[in-house]
Design a protein around this motif. Structure first.
Motif, mmCIF file in Angstrom:
data_model
loop_
_atom_site.group_PDB
_atom_site.id
_atom_site.type_symbol
_atom_site.label_atom_id
_atom_site.label_comp_id
_atom_site.label_asym_id
_atom_site.label_seq_id
_atom_site.Cartn_x
_atom_site.Cartn_y
_atom_site.Cartn_z
ATOM 1 N N LYS A 254 0.838 -1.200 0.000
ATOM 2 C CA LYS A 254 0.000 0.000 0.000
ATOM 3 C C LYS A 254 0.876 1.254 0.000
ATOM 4 O O LYS A 254 0.634 2.198 -0.763
ATOM 5 N N LYS A 255 1.906 1.251 0.839
ATOM 6 C CA LYS A 255 2.794 2.424 0.907
ATOM 7 C C LYS A 255 3.505 2.637 -0.430
ATOM 8 O O LYS A 255 3.662 3.771 -0.889
ATOM 9 N N SER B 43 2.400 1.776 -3.351
ATOM 10 C CA SER B 43 1.439 2.245 -4.354
ATOM 11 C C SER B 43 1.160 3.730 -4.168
ATOM 12 O O SER B 43 0.993 4.467 -5.132
ATOM 13 N N LEU B 44 1.139 4.193 -2.923
ATOM 14 C CA LEU B 44 0.923 5.630 -2.679
ATOM 15 C C LEU B 44 2.092 6.463 -3.192
ATOM 16 O O LEU B 44 1.961 7.656 -3.428
ATOM 17 N N GLN C 127 9.527 14.517 -1.896
ATOM 18 C CA GLN C 127 8.406 13.651 -2.287
ATOM 19 C C GLN C 127 7.519 14.434 -3.260
ATOM 20 O O GLN C 127 6.873 15.392 -2.869
ATOM 21 N N ARG D 109 -0.850 12.408 -6.229
ATOM 22 C CA ARG D 109 -1.971 11.460 -6.176
ATOM 23 C C ARG D 109 -1.727 10.318 -7.147
ATOM 24 O O ARG D 109 -1.007 10.472 -8.143
ATOM 25 N N LEU E 165 -6.255 6.407 -5.095
ATOM 26 C CA LEU E 165 -5.815 5.773 -3.838
ATOM 27 C C LEU E 165 -5.907 6.783 -2.695
ATOM 28 O O LEU E 165 -5.650 7.973 -2.886
ATOM 29 N N HIS E 166 -6.238 6.270 -1.536
ATOM 30 C CA HIS E 166 -6.268 7.108 -0.324
ATOM 31 C C HIS E 166 -5.459 6.406 0.756
ATOM 32 O O HIS E 166 -5.532 5.187 0.882
ATOM 33 N N SER E 167 -4.695 7.188 1.515
ATOM 34 C CA SER E 167 -3.819 6.542 2.516
ATOM 35 C C SER E 167 -4.625 6.080 3.727
ATOM 36 O O SER E 167 -5.727 6.504 3.964
#
Ligand code: NIG
Ligand code: FE
Length: 417
Positions: A138-139, A141-142, A403, A407, A415-417
């Motif tokens: 998940k991290k 992908s963000l 960074q 999005r 995606l949403h964190s």
């Protein structure tokens, strides 16, 4: 669901059709300045220049969501074609040993390294391993990763390898990231077989492979072809067995030494040979004359203080190049593809255009999904990353450590964190 992206400062990686890029082709990256793009469901449906919006082109219907991308770039999501995402524990204890002067091979010879990770992994249950891996995925992908290859190789027992591959299968089912699984049983000789390497190789070939094939747990086969690990002859034997089960080779080659891994990979018609820190003229020419992709892992060279991969020589010779994170606890504890991109420019002297292609379309081909993702192409998956406001596209690798991914959409879903 339809999403309309308007006022995109630069729509990056536009291609009408997809093929692996070799040599000089890597530098050709189409960017449409001031663009719009339409996503329908999980697919890229249309795009064009803002100045032509509404002028007789295929017009988007009323979009359900409109995103203003002023000042920002829209790219295909990263395709990270070499990772070891599934592991039980990080290894910062070895990090201190490395600072104090021990080499990667010395740490491995003392029972650290891959074998230490294998001990921990075999002690952990499948659910816990899955939870840890899902959080890392998940991290990643963000940070813009939309496709990822994930290897086994920290089991080194029948049960441990199957457990890892089952975790990868669950990730495939639960994540919007496109995932490919690689069986890396031949990552190291486990301690139980330290005086019987033939016994272990037979276990990989005769016990693990048939079970993995039966459960359809892997897409590719990998071997760590390296002094102190597996020889080129053993690599060929193990990969030939994998091919019998339909697993194409993607191998660890020429990391710590000029190991013969590149030549073994080319002889096997491997999809890719990965690492390539230690190359000579013969290995470069052999790779360039083949259809095998050379996957460069600059953060592994950085972390182990190895010489950087000779990207310029490979490109000049006409090779097809991908770049990837090699995310793993021992030699590259980062899944940040923006950092890999920056390091490829700074240390490998690749141009930003070459690097973006290597991290997207060529990475996708190194996972066999080059016709599904890796570029802005009508009909491809809507796997997109939107940067923060930037003065130019070159700012992305230049401003290393900042960074810059704002999005991410995978299969058309934000995606949403
Ligand atoms: O790609 N070189 C072999 N495998 C990994 C490292 C594995 C580890 O140290 O845990 C790599 O660098
Ligand atoms: Fe690796």
């Amino acid at each position: 669901m339809t999403i309309l992206f308007r006022n995109i400062k630069g729509l990056v990686g536009v291609r009408e059709d997809s093929a692996v890029l070799r040599g000089q082709e890597l530098a050709s990256l189409t960017v449409i300045n001031q663009a719009w793009l339409l996503v329908e469901d999980d697919t890229i449906a249309a795009y064009g220049k803002e100045s032509d919006f509404g002028n007789g082109q295929k017009m988007p219907p009323e979009a359900e969501e409109i995103i203003d991308c002023s000042g920002r770039y829209l790219l295909p999501a990263w395709c990270d074609s070499h990772t070891h995402l599934v592991f039980a524990e990080s290894r910062e204890n070895e990090f201190i040993d490395k600072i104090n002067g021990l080499g990667y091979a010395e740490i491995a010879a003392r029972g650290g390294g891959i074998l230490a990770s294998a001990t921990k992994l075999n002690e952990m249950d499948e659910d816990s391993l899955y939870q840890l891996a899902a959080v890392r995925l998940k991290k990643a992908s963000l940070l813009g990763t939309g496709a990822m290859e994930i290897k086994s190789g920290y089991g080194l027992t029948v049960e441990g390898e199957l457990k890892m591959l089952r975790v990868i299968k669950r990730l495939k089912q639960s994540s919007p990231v496109s995932i490919k699984a690689t069986f890396l049983g031949a990552h190291a000789i486990p301690s139980d077989f330290k005086d019987d390497r033939e016994g272990y190789i037979r276990q990989v070939v005769e016990v693990m492979l048939p079970k993995i094939a039966e459960e359809k747990l892997a897409d590719y086969i990998d071997v760590f072809c390296e002094q102190g690990f597996f020889s080129p002859e053993e690599t060929i034997r193990i990969c030939e067995a994998g091919k019998q089960y339909g697993l194409l080779p993607k191998i660890h080659a020429n990391q710590l030494h000029i190991s013969g891994g590149v030549q073994a990979g080319v002889a096997l018609e491997a999809v890719s040979v990965d690492h390539l820190e230690s190359m000579d003229a013969v290995a470069i020419e052999t790779l360039a004359a083949s259809t095998t992709i050379g996957t460069l892992l600059p953060t592994a060279a950085f972390f182990l203080r190895m010489p950087y991969q000779p990207a310029r020589q490979l490109i000049n010779a006409g090779a097809a190049i991908a770049i990837a994170s090699d995310f793993n606890p021992g030699s590259s504890p980062s899944y940040n593809m923006q950092l890999v991109v920056a390091m490829s420019c700074i240390q490998l002297r690749m141009l930003p255009e070459e690097v973006i292609n290597a991290a997207t379309i060529n990475g996708a081909f190194a996972m066999g999904i080059g016709t599904e993702t890796g570029s802005i192409t009508i009909g491809k998956l809507a796997n997109l990353l939107l940067t923060k406001e930037m003065p130019s596209l070159h700012y992305l690798p230049y401003s290393f450590g900042e960074q810059l991914i704002d999005r991410v959409w995978l299969r058309g879903n934000g995606l949403h964190s």
